[in-house]
Design an enzyme around this catalytic site. Structure first.
Site, PDB file in Angstrom:
ATOM      1  N   CYS A 123       0.825  -1.212   0.000  1.00 12.02           N
ATOM      2  CA  CYS A 123       0.000   0.000   0.000  1.00 12.02           C
ATOM      3  C   CYS A 123       0.857   1.257   0.000  1.00 12.02           C
ATOM      4  O   CYS A 123       0.482   2.278  -0.578  1.00 12.02           O
ATOM      5  CB  CYS A 123      -0.920   0.006   1.223  1.00 12.02           C
ATOM      6  SG  CYS A 123      -2.299  -1.144   1.112  1.00 12.02           S
ATOM      7  N   CYS A 238      -4.415   1.732   5.312  1.00  9.65           N
ATOM      8  CA  CYS A 238      -3.328   1.553   4.355  1.00  9.65           C
ATOM      9  C   CYS A 238      -2.301   2.673   4.437  1.00  9.65           C
ATOM     10  O   CYS A 238      -1.293   2.643   3.734  1.00  9.65           O
ATOM     11  CB  CYS A 238      -3.883   1.467   2.933  1.00  9.65           C
ATOM     12  SG  CYS A 238      -4.872   2.895   2.475  1.00  9.65           S
TER      13      CYS A 238
END
Length: 247
Positions: A123, A238
């Site tokens: 991410c 994330c």
């Protein structure tokens, strides 16, 4: 309200503004954000974000919108982005991950390292780095965060200084107009105003991210349980939004 300078935090009491706006409607919060900042954009990916686009477009059709293409979105999500672009007649600035960083990660760890190492590294390259590039060009941004989305968002304010993406030279302001809304509020608005939405929602996907890190949720499951389901609920971020428990 008067327009702000390139360093808005020096002229704006964020705590007072949050207190004043916390009981206001999302439309009022958006109107304030758009009146205070010229260099502001809406982050777009999901149902909450397109609701914000719809609201903002009714206030000012000349809105700035951006989206992150991680390279691993569902086909339906790409089609959804295009449908929103055409529906509102807006430009959507799509941000992409750095090709070299991505190639190095895949070469070293393969395509599914997040199952073993956690999702943060993947991410970080596919989402956080492109977002950081975009936010470095803005004075403020608008997100669809809601307090009831996850434990890490329970204290999301309506407006805040974005500590994760500010630095010594510039302070970034972040507006969360839907902070006090529920998922039911979002979908009531979508149905009432015939707002476009991702067709994956009709297949049990509530919170939609990348493939394969997003899956449908079962009845009575929390919406974020479909994201990174192999990880603890307190880790389902994330890096786009820093946790706010201690803010």
């Amino acid at each position: 309200m008067a327009q702000l300078t390139a360093q808005p935090s020096q002229n704006l009491d964020i705590s007072s503004l949050d207190a004043n706006l916390s009981s206001q409607s999302p439309q009022k919060i958006l109107a304030t954000a758009l009146s205070q900042f010229d260099n502001i954009a809406i982050s777009f990916s999901g149902a909450e974000d397109v609701v914000l686009i719809d609201m903002a477009h009714k206030i000012n059709q000349d809105i700035k919108v951006f989206s992150l293409d991680t390279g691993r979105l569902h086909a339906e999500t790409y089609q959804f982005i295009e449908r929103v672009r055409k529906h509102y007649g807006i430009t959507i600035d799509v941000m992409y991950p750095d090709a070299t960083q991505l190639e190095n990660l895949v070469s070293a760890k393969g395509l599914f390292s997040f199952y073993e190492d956690g999702h943060q590294e993947c991410c970080g390259i596919r989402k956080v780095a492109p977002l950081r590039r975009k936010l470095s060009t803005l004075d403020a941004w608008i997100t669809g965060q809601r307090k009831d989305q996850s434990p890490t968002r329970a204290n999301v304010p309506v407006v805040q200084i974005d500590k994760a993406f500010s630095n010594d030279d510039r302070t970034l302001i972040k507006f969360n107009p839907l902070a006090n809304w529920t998922s039911a509020d979002v979908w009531m608005y979508i149905r009432s105003y015939e707002v476009p939405y991702n067709p994956l929602h009709e297949r049990g996907f509530i919170s939609i991210g990348c493939e394969p890190c997003t899956r449908p949720t079962l009845p009575q499951q929390h919406e974020r349980e479909g994201r990174w389901w192999w990880e603890d609920a307190t880790k389902k971020e994330c890096g786009l939004h820093a946790p706010t428990q201690d803010d």
